[in-house]
Write an enzyme that holds these catalytic residues in place. Structure first.
Site, mmCIF file in Angstrom:
data_model
loop_
_atom_site.group_PDB
_atom_site.id
_atom_site.type_symbol
_atom_site.label_atom_id
_atom_site.label_comp_id
_atom_site.label_asym_id
_atom_site.label_seq_id
_atom_site.Cartn_x
_atom_site.Cartn_y
_atom_site.Cartn_z
ATOM 1 N N LYS A 53 0.843 -1.202 0.000
ATOM 2 C CA LYS A 53 0.000 0.000 0.000
ATOM 3 C C LYS A 53 0.876 1.250 0.000
ATOM 4 C CE LYS A 53 -3.885 -2.272 2.341
ATOM 5 N NZ LYS A 53 -4.686 -2.475 3.566
ATOM 6 N N GLN A 97 -4.254 -1.091 9.640
ATOM 7 C CA GLN A 97 -4.302 -2.448 9.094
ATOM 8 C C GLN A 97 -4.916 -3.403 10.123
ATOM 9 O OE1 GLN A 97 -3.634 -3.177 5.966
ATOM 10 N NE2 GLN A 97 -3.954 -5.367 6.141
ATOM 11 N N ASP A 120 -10.568 3.575 4.414
ATOM 12 C CA ASP A 120 -11.070 2.197 4.356
ATOM 13 C C ASP A 120 -12.601 2.163 4.292
ATOM 14 O OD1 ASP A 120 -9.268 0.045 4.246
ATOM 15 O OD2 ASP A 120 -8.691 0.297 6.352
HETATM 16 N N1 GUN Z 1 -7.090 -6.378 6.537
HETATM 17 C C1 GUN Z 1 -7.574 -7.136 5.534
HETATM 18 N N2 GUN Z 1 -8.204 -6.371 4.616
HETATM 19 C C2 GUN Z 1 -8.097 -5.098 5.053
HETATM 20 C C3 GUN Z 1 -8.548 -3.851 4.532
HETATM 21 O O1 GUN Z 1 -9.173 -3.737 3.473
HETATM 22 N N3 GUN Z 1 -8.229 -2.763 5.277
HETATM 23 C C4 GUN Z 1 -7.558 -2.857 6.442
HETATM 24 N N4 GUN Z 1 -7.320 -1.730 7.108
HETATM 25 N N5 GUN Z 1 -7.138 -3.987 6.953
HETATM 26 C C5 GUN Z 1 -7.411 -5.106 6.254
#
Ligand code: GUN
Length: 286
Positions: A53, A97, A120
């Site tokens: 990311k 995350q 998100d």
């Molecule tokens: N963990 C697994 N998928 C995601 C996501 O889309 N966003 C975040 N913040 N954590 C995750």
């Protein structure tokens, strides 16, 4: 089985187009949107996701930084980090995350994020707006699925869609987006009776349950569009989706591969959400 009737929906290509569009728009802003990614603990999978990311963001002109915190972090400490990022004018997007360690309540953390910076789309304010059909920051993976369906020319109006899985990250927002696009949506899950029969009725099937190759070829209607959100690692090291790909590709009209389908779209949509958050925040009066 080697014959492939289905059209393959190329997530890598669609994601590259989204990233290029974000890069072009970012270049016209006159500032670099800021993205803060909070990584708690040292789960190797989370570390890889976060690194990807961070890199993808910087590659399109977003100023991304990762804030690593120890697995032992206290909830109050993490909430203090969020408060600091909320107050930081150079930060347009905040992503924590998941999963978080057990001493931290994920819900408390998500609710502490400024909804305007919630790239998100997990904050209840943004969830509520999505379900009300109001423009807002939408969770990245289901947003990416909608873009894949659009790129593949799939008509959703009046179509029977089945979402397999009811998570907050994928299944629930996916159902809301498909409903907003005028599909007739069923949400199926681990307690659904006769899952194969439910799947067979679907013209559009989105699988997001995290169970390797659960969906078999004979669960799929002729010519259906199959979107596989799952990424599961088998004991032999292979990465597979929630759909048995070769079987499904022999019946479906179009299908996403794993890897190279939905996966690349999640990050591309995060970049788009960061740009959207930046443009919205920085054009607000005051
Ligand atoms: N963990 C697994 N998928 C995601 C996501 O889309 N966003 C975040 N913040 N954590 C995750």
């Amino acid at each position: 089985m080697t014959e492939t009737a289905a059209r393959i929906i190329d997530g890598k290509a669609v994601a590259a187009a989204v990233r290029a569009e974000v890069a072009a728009r970012t270049a016209t802003l006159g500032y670099r949107p800021g993205l803060a990614v909070v990584l708690v603990g040292d789960d190797p999978a989370s570390a890889i996701y976060v690194r990807n990311k961070d890199r993808a963001a910087n590659a399109v002109g977003i100023a991304a930084r990762t804030i690593p915190l120890p697995a032992s972090v206290a909830e109050a400490e993490l909430l203090a980090v969020i408060a600091r990022l909320n107050a930081d004018a150079s930060v347009d997007g905040i992503l924590v995350q998941l999963p978080l360690p057990p001493q931290v309540r994920a819900r408390a953390v998500i609710e502490a994020i400024d909804p305007a910076k919630d790239v998100d789309g997990f904050h209840p304010i943004n969830v509520g707006r999505l379900h009300e059909g109001v423009a807002t920051l939408v969770p990245c993976t289901p947003l990416g699925v909608m873009k894949l369906l659009a790129a593949a020319g799939v008509s959703l109006r009046g179509a029977r869609a089945l979402v397999l899985g009811r998570s907050s990250i994928v299944g629930k927002p996916m159902a809301a987006l498909l409903t907003a696009a005028d599909a007739t949506v069923t949400v199926a899950h681990s307690r659904t009776r006769d899952l194969p029969a439910e799947c067979r009725r679907a013209e559009v099937l989105v699988a997001a349950v995290g169970r390797a190759e659960l969906v078999r070829g004979d669960w799929i209607a002729n010519d259906a569009t199959v979107i596989d959100v799952g990424i599961n690692r088998l004991a032999d090291g292979r990465l597979v989706g929630d759909v048995a790909y070769d079987e499904a590709a022999a019946v479906a009209g179009a299908i996403t591969p794993v890897p190279g389908g939905v996966g690349p779209m999640t990050i591309a949509c995060l970049l788009e959400n960061t740009l959207r958050a930046a443009a919205a925040r920085r054009s607000r009066p005051g």
